[in-house]
Motif scaffolding. Structure first.
Motif, PDB file in Angstrom:
ATOM      1  N   TRP A  51     -11.653   2.771  -5.099  1.00 45.18           N
ATOM      2  CA  TRP A  51     -11.192   3.068  -3.741  1.00 45.18           C
ATOM      3  C   TRP A  51     -12.381   3.603  -2.950  1.00 45.18           C
ATOM      4  O   TRP A  51     -13.001   4.590  -3.340  1.00 45.18           O
ATOM      5  CB  TRP A  51     -10.045   4.079  -3.789  1.00 45.18           C
ATOM      6  N   HIS A 231      -4.868   7.013  -5.763  1.00 45.90           N
ATOM      7  CA  HIS A 231      -5.449   6.980  -4.429  1.00 45.90           C
ATOM      8  C   HIS A 231      -5.990   8.356  -4.034  1.00 45.90           C
ATOM      9  O   HIS A 231      -5.365   9.374  -4.356  1.00 45.90           O
ATOM     10  CB  HIS A 231      -4.401   6.594  -3.383  1.00 45.90           C
ATOM     11  N   LYS A 234      -4.806  11.254   1.913  1.00 46.44           N
ATOM     12  CA  LYS A 234      -4.601  10.460   3.121  1.00 46.44           C
ATOM     13  C   LYS A 234      -5.893  10.339   3.934  1.00 46.44           C
ATOM     14  O   LYS A 234      -6.637  11.317   4.078  1.00 46.44           O
ATOM     15  CB  LYS A 234      -3.512  11.093   3.999  1.00 46.44           C
ATOM     16  N   TRP A 237      -9.574   6.915   2.008  1.00 49.53           N
ATOM     17  CA  TRP A 237     -10.050   5.637   1.475  1.00 49.53           C
ATOM     18  C   TRP A 237      -9.679   4.525   2.454  1.00 49.53           C
ATOM     19  O   TRP A 237      -8.704   4.637   3.202  1.00 49.53           O
ATOM     20  CB  TRP A 237      -9.487   5.354   0.079  1.00 49.53           C
ATOM     21  N   ASP A 238     -10.495   3.479   2.460  1.00 55.41           N
ATOM     22  CA  ASP A 238     -10.312   2.364   3.388  1.00 55.41           C
ATOM     23  C   ASP A 238     -10.085   1.038   2.677  1.00 55.41           C
ATOM     24  O   ASP A 238      -9.202   0.269   3.047  1.00 55.41           O
ATOM     25  CB  ASP A 238     -11.538   2.240   4.302  1.00 55.41           C
ATOM     26  N   ASN A 268      -6.278  -0.262   3.367  1.00 52.50           N
ATOM     27  CA  ASN A 268      -5.324   0.850   3.357  1.00 52.50           C
ATOM     28  C   ASN A 268      -4.424   0.782   4.595  1.00 52.50           C
ATOM     29  O   ASN A 268      -4.658   1.455   5.596  1.00 52.50           O
ATOM     30  CB  ASN A 268      -6.089   2.174   3.306  1.00 52.50           C
ATOM     31  N   ASP A 271      -2.672   4.074   6.219  1.00 49.74           N
ATOM     32  CA  ASP A 271      -3.475   4.923   7.102  1.00 49.74           C
ATOM     33  C   ASP A 271      -4.107   4.146   8.253  1.00 49.74           C
ATOM     34  O   ASP A 271      -5.044   4.619   8.897  1.00 49.74           O
ATOM     35  CB  ASP A 271      -4.565   5.643   6.296  1.00 49.74           C
ATOM     36  N   GLN A 308      -2.439  -6.203   3.888  1.00 47.30           N
ATOM     37  CA  GLN A 308      -3.510  -5.582   3.115  1.00 47.30           C
ATOM     38  C   GLN A 308      -4.500  -6.588   2.543  1.00 47.30           C
ATOM     39  O   GLN A 308      -5.536  -6.223   1.997  1.00 47.30           O
ATOM     40  CB  GLN A 308      -2.922  -4.748   1.984  1.00 47.30           C
TER      41      GLN A 308
END
Length: 366
Positions: A51, A231, A234, A237-238, A268, A271, A308
């Motif tokens: 991640w 993960h 919040k 991670w992208d 992600n 987010d 995604q």
């Protein structure tokens, strides 16, 4: 198609620009440097998930087999299965008591709850590949308030990491089968309660998973009976590098159900990460197109925020006379979880020996 090589690690520190808050007031952003990264995917068996947080260059790694179920911490009560280990799940018809279900009862169902059967109908046994889990009707249904309204499911636990020899240039994404479990997931005001047992067991165990507002998901390892952090928190991670269960097609518009993909990149969505592909114009090199691309060149209408798989497998090719390699005619634009814009290109997907699972990529702020 020529395989690109990383030319160096020297990049300029650039002030990030043009991010606005919801009320349109300018936000002062800290400088961010571009980076060259090599996520630790682990080679041709691709044992790891990685991640990536683009704003810092930090990478978090876990084994694909570290978790089985992911519990959403938002307002809805949603539970996902582990796509990376070739897992699948289906309702057991007319089941009301988890302890009374036997292997004989679900013998026919076991043949159906599989990945790679080339049956379009088996998509109902996986999570929605586009990542829109809040609205999906496949996989595990939304957890209901009344206990008896929650189905009992048969969970295909997927496959272990392959530990044998792999031909150079190939991948093997699954080893020995990890078995079957029967599960039922209930809810309280602020937590999930899962009942679970191995298929051959006549009594179940229970585990309570509480929601945590710092994370989008809580993860559970059923065999080890414990929660694990997968993960990052919040907005931390992208992009994720992972083996992935996707929808496959035999022809244009002709679905063939679920199939496992190696060398896959997810964004992600929870987010707000978005991405889109930029194609290099005919007669222009990737170097020239990538270096020339500036913030003003972003086409906001092209960002994909609802799938995604915006990058997915579009960055590499695995067939042809030159074997597995990255495409040299495209790069990607990313809007990160914390509102930064980046351009990103992939440089390699193999090491010097031709072994897959050794991806390198570079990115720069816009």
């Amino acid at each position: 198609m020529k395989l690109l090589k990383i030319l160096g690690f020297s990049v300029l520190t650039i002030l990030a620009q043009s991010c606005l808050s919801a009320d349109e007031d300018p936000v002062k952003l800290a400088p961010i440097s571009g980076k060259n990264l090599t996520p630790n995917i682990g080679g041709a068996a691709q044992p790891n998930q990685v991640w990536v947080h683009l704003s810092t260059g930090e990478m978090t790694t876990n084994k694909r087999t570290d978790w089985d179920l992911a519990f959403y911490t938002g307002e809805q009560f949603r539970v996902l299965i582990n796509s990376s280990i070739i897992s699948a799940v289906g309702k057991i018809p007319n089941a009301t008591d988890i302890d009374k279900i036997t292997a004989k009862d679900v013998e026919a169902l076991q043949d159906q709850i599989q990945i790679g059967t080339f049956d379009a109908n088996n998509l109902k046994y996986i999570d929605n590949p586009n990542g829109d889990f809040r609205n999906q009707t496949s996989g595990i249904g939304e957890i209901k308030d009344t206990d008896s309204d929650n189905s009992i499911y048969l969970l295909n636990m997927g496959r272990d990491i392959y530990d044998g020899t792999i031909t150079t240039g190939s991948v093997i994404t699954g080893g020995e089968h990890r078995g079957w479990m029967k599960i039922q997931i209930l809810k309280t005001a602020t937590a999930y309660k899962i009942k679970y047992a191995k298929l051959e067991e006549s009594s179940h165990q229970e585990y309570v998973v509480s929601k945590d507002s710092d994370y989008n998901f809580k993860f559970l390892n059923l065999n080890q009976k414990r929660e694990v952090v997968i993960h990052p928190k919040k907005k931390m991670w992208d992009l994720g590098f992972t083996v992935f269960t996707n929808e496959v097609y035999t022809a244009e518009g002709q679905a063939a159900g679920s199939y496992v993909f190696a060398d896959f990149v997810v964004s992600n969505l929870v987010d707000g990460v978005g991405a889109y592909q930029v194609n290099v114009a005919t007669g222009q090199t990737l170097d020239a197109a990538y270096n020339a691309f500036k913030l003003k060149d972003i086409d906001a209408s092209k960002f994909i925020f609802n799938d995604q798989r915006a990058i997915g497998d579009k960055w590499r090719i695995t067939t042809g006379s030159n074997g597995a390699q990255v495409y040299s005619n495209r790069f990607f634009i990313i809007k990160s979880a914390d509102g930064f814009y980046f351009k990103l290109r992939f440089n390699r997907m193999t090491n010097d020996k031709g072994e897959r699972g050794h991806t390198t990529f570079e990115y720069d702020p816009l």
